[in-house]
Enzyme design. Structure first.
Site, PDB file in Angstrom:
ATOM      1  N   ARG A 144       0.842  -1.217   0.000  1.00 35.28           N
ATOM      2  CA  ARG A 144       0.000   0.000   0.000  1.00 35.28           C
ATOM      3  C   ARG A 144       0.873   1.262   0.000  1.00 35.28           C
ATOM      4  O   ARG A 144       2.088   1.192  -0.134  1.00 35.28           O
ATOM      5  CB  ARG A 144      -0.883  -0.004   1.250  1.00 35.28           C
ATOM      6  CG  ARG A 144      -1.737  -1.260   1.409  1.00 35.28           C
ATOM      7  CD  ARG A 144      -2.871  -1.242   0.417  1.00 35.28           C
ATOM      8  NE  ARG A 144      -3.775  -2.362   0.617  1.00 35.28           N
ATOM      9  CZ  ARG A 144      -4.869  -2.330   1.377  1.00 35.28           C
ATOM     10  NH1 ARG A 144      -5.182  -1.249   2.070  1.00 35.28           N
ATOM     11  NH2 ARG A 144      -5.659  -3.379   1.460  1.00 35.28           N
ATOM     12  N   CYS A 430     -10.682   6.921  12.790  1.00 38.78           N
ATOM     13  CA  CYS A 430     -10.852   6.366  11.438  1.00 38.78           C
ATOM     14  C   CYS A 430     -12.173   6.853  10.854  1.00 38.78           C
ATOM     15  O   CYS A 430     -12.967   7.504  11.535  1.00 38.78           O
ATOM     16  CB  CYS A 430     -10.833   4.848  11.498  1.00 38.78           C
ATOM     17  SG  CYS A 430     -12.324   4.179  12.265  1.00 38.78           S
ATOM     18  N   CYS A 479      -7.789   1.009  11.914  1.00 38.83           N
ATOM     19  CA  CYS A 479      -7.362   1.974  10.895  1.00 38.83           C
ATOM     20  C   CYS A 479      -6.848   3.275  11.503  1.00 38.83           C
ATOM     21  O   CYS A 479      -6.063   3.981  10.884  1.00 38.83           O
ATOM     22  CB  CYS A 479      -8.499   2.251   9.923  1.00 38.83           C
ATOM     23  SG  CYS A 479      -9.084   0.755   9.115  1.00 38.83           S
TER      24      CYS A 479
HETATM   25 FE1  SRM Z   1      -8.041   0.481   7.128  1.00 36.11          FE
HETATM   26  C1  SRM Z   1     -10.170  -1.913   6.080  1.00 36.11           C
HETATM   27  C2  SRM Z   1     -10.112   2.865   6.051  1.00 36.11           C
HETATM   28  C3  SRM Z   1      -5.584   2.749   7.573  1.00 36.11           C
HETATM   29  C4  SRM Z   1      -6.327  -1.758   9.072  1.00 36.11           C
HETATM   30  N1  SRM Z   1      -9.804   0.469   6.154  1.00 36.11           N
HETATM   31  C5  SRM Z   1     -10.503  -0.638   5.783  1.00 36.11           C
HETATM   32  C6  SRM Z   1     -11.688  -0.245   4.904  1.00 36.11           C
HETATM   33  C7  SRM Z   1     -11.228  -0.240   3.494  1.00 36.11           C
HETATM   34  C8  SRM Z   1     -12.959  -1.084   5.068  1.00 36.11           C
HETATM   35  C9  SRM Z   1     -13.115  -2.229   4.093  1.00 36.11           C
HETATM   36  O1  SRM Z   1     -12.295  -3.144   4.095  1.00 36.11           O
HETATM   37  O2  SRM Z   1     -14.088  -2.201   3.347  1.00 36.11           O
HETATM   38  C10 SRM Z   1     -11.920   1.195   5.413  1.00 36.11           C
HETATM   39  C11 SRM Z   1     -12.606   2.138   4.454  1.00 36.11           C
HETATM   40  C12 SRM Z   1     -13.389   3.174   5.211  1.00 36.11           C
HETATM   41  C13 SRM Z   1     -13.856   4.290   4.356  1.00 36.11           C
HETATM   42  O3  SRM Z   1     -15.078   4.430   4.170  1.00 36.11           O
HETATM   43  O4  SRM Z   1     -13.024   5.062   3.879  1.00 36.11           O
HETATM   44  C14 SRM Z   1     -10.525   1.563   5.884  1.00 36.11           C
HETATM   45  N2  SRM Z   1      -7.842   2.415   6.748  1.00 36.11           N
HETATM   46  C15 SRM Z   1      -8.847   3.259   6.385  1.00 36.11           C
HETATM   47  C16 SRM Z   1      -8.404   4.708   6.447  1.00 36.11           C
HETATM   48  C17 SRM Z   1      -9.036   5.575   5.366  1.00 36.11           C
HETATM   49  C18 SRM Z   1      -8.715   5.251   7.850  1.00 36.11           C
HETATM   50  C19 SRM Z   1      -8.582   6.740   8.021  1.00 36.11           C
HETATM   51  O5  SRM Z   1      -9.520   7.295   8.597  1.00 36.11           O
HETATM   52  O6  SRM Z   1      -7.582   7.330   7.639  1.00 36.11           O
HETATM   53  C20 SRM Z   1      -6.883   4.521   6.324  1.00 36.11           C
HETATM   54  C21 SRM Z   1      -6.403   4.511   4.901  1.00 36.11           C
HETATM   55  C22 SRM Z   1      -4.925   4.336   4.856  1.00 36.11           C
HETATM   56  C23 SRM Z   1      -4.334   4.461   3.476  1.00 36.11           C
HETATM   57  O7  SRM Z   1      -4.241   5.588   3.006  1.00 36.11           O
HETATM   58  O8  SRM Z   1      -3.928   3.452   2.919  1.00 36.11           O
HETATM   59  C24 SRM Z   1      -6.722   3.129   6.918  1.00 36.11           C
HETATM   60  N3  SRM Z   1      -6.238   0.468   8.068  1.00 36.11           N
HETATM   61  C25 SRM Z   1      -5.429   1.556   8.242  1.00 36.11           C
HETATM   62  C26 SRM Z   1      -4.440   1.286   9.239  1.00 36.11           C
HETATM   63  C27 SRM Z   1      -3.400   2.275   9.753  1.00 36.11           C
HETATM   64  C28 SRM Z   1      -2.128   2.224   8.993  1.00 36.11           C
HETATM   65  O9  SRM Z   1      -2.021   1.546   7.975  1.00 36.11           O
HETATM   66  O10 SRM Z   1      -1.198   2.888   9.437  1.00 36.11           O
HETATM   67  C29 SRM Z   1      -4.662  -0.006   9.674  1.00 36.11           C
HETATM   68  C30 SRM Z   1      -3.887  -0.716  10.808  1.00 36.11           C
HETATM   69  C31 SRM Z   1      -2.557  -1.195  10.388  1.00 36.11           C
HETATM   70  C32 SRM Z   1      -2.675  -2.534   9.744  1.00 36.11           C
HETATM   71  O11 SRM Z   1      -2.857  -2.589   8.537  1.00 36.11           O
HETATM   72  O12 SRM Z   1      -2.646  -3.529  10.466  1.00 36.11           O
HETATM   73  C33 SRM Z   1      -5.783  -0.515   8.934  1.00 36.11           C
HETATM   74  N4  SRM Z   1      -8.187  -1.515   7.467  1.00 36.11           N
HETATM   75  C34 SRM Z   1      -7.424  -2.228   8.355  1.00 36.11           C
HETATM   76  C35 SRM Z   1      -7.943  -3.567   8.431  1.00 36.11           C
HETATM   77  C36 SRM Z   1      -7.397  -4.705   9.317  1.00 36.11           C
HETATM   78  C37 SRM Z   1      -6.386  -5.504   8.592  1.00 36.11           C
HETATM   79  C38 SRM Z   1      -5.967  -6.712   9.364  1.00 36.11           C
HETATM   80  O13 SRM Z   1      -4.798  -7.020   9.364  1.00 36.11           O
HETATM   81  O14 SRM Z   1      -6.803  -7.392   9.949  1.00 36.11           O
HETATM   82  C39 SRM Z   1      -9.072  -3.607   7.581  1.00 36.11           C
HETATM   83  C40 SRM Z   1      -9.985  -4.803   7.321  1.00 36.11           C
HETATM   84  C41 SRM Z   1      -9.423  -5.770   6.358  1.00 36.11           C
HETATM   85  O15 SRM Z   1      -8.411  -5.548   5.724  1.00 36.11           O
HETATM   86  O16 SRM Z   1     -10.054  -6.818   6.254  1.00 36.11           O
HETATM   87  C42 SRM Z   1      -9.195  -2.302   6.999  1.00 36.11           C
HETATM   88 FE1  SF4 Z   2     -12.682   2.190  11.217  1.00 34.26          FE
HETATM   89 FE2  SF4 Z   2     -11.218   0.693   9.683  1.00 34.26          FE
HETATM   90 FE3  SF4 Z   2     -12.966  -0.454  11.327  1.00 34.26          FE
HETATM   91 FE4  SF4 Z   2     -13.798   0.863   9.212  1.00 34.26          FE
HETATM   92  S1  SF4 Z   2     -12.530  -0.983   9.163  1.00 34.26           S
HETATM   93  S2  SF4 Z   2     -14.576   1.092  11.310  1.00 34.26           S
HETATM   94  S3  SF4 Z   2     -12.347   2.529   9.023  1.00 34.26           S
HETATM   95  S4  SF4 Z   2     -11.200   0.685  11.942  1.00 34.26           S
END
Ligand code: SRM
Ligand code: SF4
Length: 556
Positions: A144, A430, A479
């Protein structure tokens, strides 16, 4: 170790996708529905988009027997989180024409737009392309957006280290040309299959994240990444990088096999060639050994824990053909954004704007979006995003500073940045509702309200100047990296959160669940108790995170 049998459905979709093409073209042409075909919903992620629906309107739509209100979120690939002013202007216009209008700065230093209708995806991507921007691989089972410490004033070597974010991003881009064919109408190269030695046809088992930290600031939360790189600087020279691996925040309520984890230090490399080789090697190890049957256990952190760190290093060294040196000493002393004006070693100015939870919009309190647009129009400031969802107006020449300052002042940005309390300015939430399909509780729409209710408690104990990190996520996916906060709120159901405490301020120790399923009154009551005890019993200079760990967590 790899799970050859029982491949998850996403694995099959990837392999049958013909280089991530699937039937996306056909899905896009189907005007009967706002949604995509089921398999394409997985594939579109690799192109930087998510199919979503407005969860606030689900009930109303269902009552009217209408399809849910489908739209798409698109996320840009911006290694190190950098945009030129003309790119910001373009983004501003695209946001107005094709999305909800809000530009959302994410926790990984990039921006995303919500509410893009199916028919608007291509025009959006085409406009981005004219701005030299793309959304390739910002989602999906690939590497990413690569993060890098954001504050240029922090090190004379910032520019040099920052360039590594782009090098790593380029190295880890998928080779398929599907993005260009589907969204930009480029011709398919006849018969020629793209060879992708890194991702092959199955890509990684799960998402993969890389960040570069420049000590002493851990503003990228380096240990929460699959690969965290720590720049080692001696006598003002970049000596190389410590490599940590296996960080990740996600977990699932009620599934003890899942857990947040901080990266483990593997060792040090002293050259660009070795760095790229080592990161590539880690990615291929994960590709070959990651769990491909259970996506909840597929991140690198679980692969490393199955190997054990020493065996993982051994396996890595076999692949890359050289040994990692022992990790070099480094010290983090902070993990935060430096608000207001700063100057770098070349005399250029930077202004860090507080953007609450990364939401750039105009509201009755603050015309932030207009202000940033007007600043971009001067062409005299670049835009750098931070991992705490803020923006740094950067690279401003001394002679241009008064003009930028006048705009910041006229639109109330300086007042807003200076007036906002420290806890609010260090907070992260988030997205959660209304777009995130996985949200169990509110986050970015609620944390600002909750902080307004926490602030009187901080004043009561004269703690308002403390820089306690408070983070909220609408579910345990993390997130907003809430498991790496001093106070973490993790949504369990609508209006209810687990309260976690005991994480340190620098991002080197995770927090621990302290109480479960709290509503607002219980949260405020708990914090009143905790902060009251902290005020009277803390040692001099002890942070809330360290105190609460000592007092309530370490003894259990
Ligand atoms: Fe995230 C899934 C938003 C950073 C761990 N994340 C999602 C999704 C795409 C939901 C989905 O799968 O359908 C969310 C979309 C929400 C929306 O409506 O926008 C979402 N993640 C975000 C963002 C936009 C949060 C924010 O408010 O800034 C961040 C976008 C980052 C980027 O620019 O790439 C975001 N997500 C993170 C982080 C923080 C980081 O990377 O520093 C994490 C934790 C670190 C990690 O990856 O372990 C994170 N997101 C997840 C996970 C859990 C993954 C796992 O290992 O279990 C999911 C769910 C999944 O992947 O199944 C997820
Ligand atoms: Fe927040 Fe990420 Fe959970 Fe969606 S998947 S509620 S953006 S922590």
């Amino acid at each position: 170790m790899s799970e050859a049998k029982n491949l998850s459905s996403v694995e099959r979709i990837k392999m049958a996708s013909d280089g991530l093409r699937g039937t996306l073209k056909q899905s896009l042409q189907d005007n009967i529905t706002g949604a995509l075909r089921e398999d394409d919903q997985s594939l579109i992620k690799f192109h930087g988009l998510y199919q979503q629906d407005d969860r606030d309107r689900r009930e109303e739509r269902s009552t009217k027997k209408l399809e849910w209100l489908y739209s798409y979120m698109i996320r840009l690939r911006l290694p190190g989180g950098f945009l030129k002013p003309e790119q910001w202007i373009g983004l501003h216009h695209v946001a107005g024409e094709h999305s909800t209008g809000t530009i959302k700065i994410t926790t990984r230093q990039t921006v995303q737009l919500h509410g893009v209708l199916k028919s608007s995806i291509k025009p959006t991507i085409k406009t981005f392309n004219t701005l030299s921007l793309d959304s390739i691989a910002t989602c999906g089972d690939v590497n990413r957006n690569v993060m890098c410490s954001a504050h240029p004033g922090q090190s004379a070597l910032h520019e040099e280290i920052f360039r590594y974010a782009d090098k790593l991003s380029q190295m880890a881009l998928p080779k398929t040309r599907a993005y260009y064919e589907i969204w930009l109408d480029k011709e398919q190269l006849a018969e020629k299959k793209e060879d992708d030695p890194l991702y092959q046809d199955r890509y990684l088992p799960r998402k993969f994240k890389i960040a570069i930290a420049i000590p002493p600031n851990n503003d990228v939360d380096v240990f929460t990444n699959d690969v965290g790189l720590i720049a080692i600087i001696e006598n003002n020279q970049l000596k190389g990088f410590n490599i940590a691996a296996g960080g990740g925040m996600g977990a699932t309520h009620g599934n003890p096999q899942t857990y947040p984890r901080l990266g483990s230090l593997l060792g040090f490399v002293d050259s660009e060639e070795k760095l790229l080789k080592a990161v590539y090697g880690i990615m291929t190890l994960q590709r070959d050994h990651g769990n491909r049957s259970d996506r909840k256990l597929a991140r690198l952190k679980y692969t490393i824990d199955r190997f054990g760190v020493p065996a993982f290093i051994e396996e890595l060294e076999k692949r890359i053909g050289f040994q990692l040196e022992p990790a070099k000493p480094y010290t983090f002393t902070e993990r935060k954004d430096h608000y207001g004006w700063e100057r770098n070693h070349q005399g250029r100015w930077y202004y860090t704007v507080f953007v609450e939870n990364g939401r750039v919009l105009d509201d009755e309190k603050l015309p932030l979006k207009t202000a940033l647009f007007e600043i971009a129009k001067t062409g005299k400031a670049n835009f750098r995003f931070t991992g705490s969802q803020n923006v740094i107006l950067s690279d401003i020449e001394e002679k241009d500073k008064p003009e930028i300052e006048e705009l910041l002042s006229r639109f109330g940005i300086i007042g807003h940045t200076e007036r906002s309390g420290n806890v609010r300015k260090n907070s992260i939430a988030c997205v959660a509702f209304n777009t995130c399909p996985l949200a169990l509780a509110e986050a970015q729409r609620y944390l600002p309200v909750l902080i307004s209710k926490i602030e009187p408690i901080l004043y009561k104990y004269a703690l308002q100047d403390e820089e306690i990190t408070v983070r909220m996520t609408g579910c345990p996916n993390g997130c907003g990296r809430s498991s790496a906060a001093e106070i973490g709120f993790i949504g369990t159901s609508y209006g209810q959160y687990n309260l976690h405490i005991g994480g340190d301020r620098l991002g080197e120790r995770l927090n621990t669940k302290y109480k479960e399923n709290l509503g607002e009154d219980e949260i405020l009551q708990s914090l009143d108790e905790l902060l009251g005890v902290y005020k009277t019993e803390r040692k001099q200079g002890e942070t809330f995170g360290d105190f609460s760990y000592r007092k309530w967590i370490s003894k259990n």
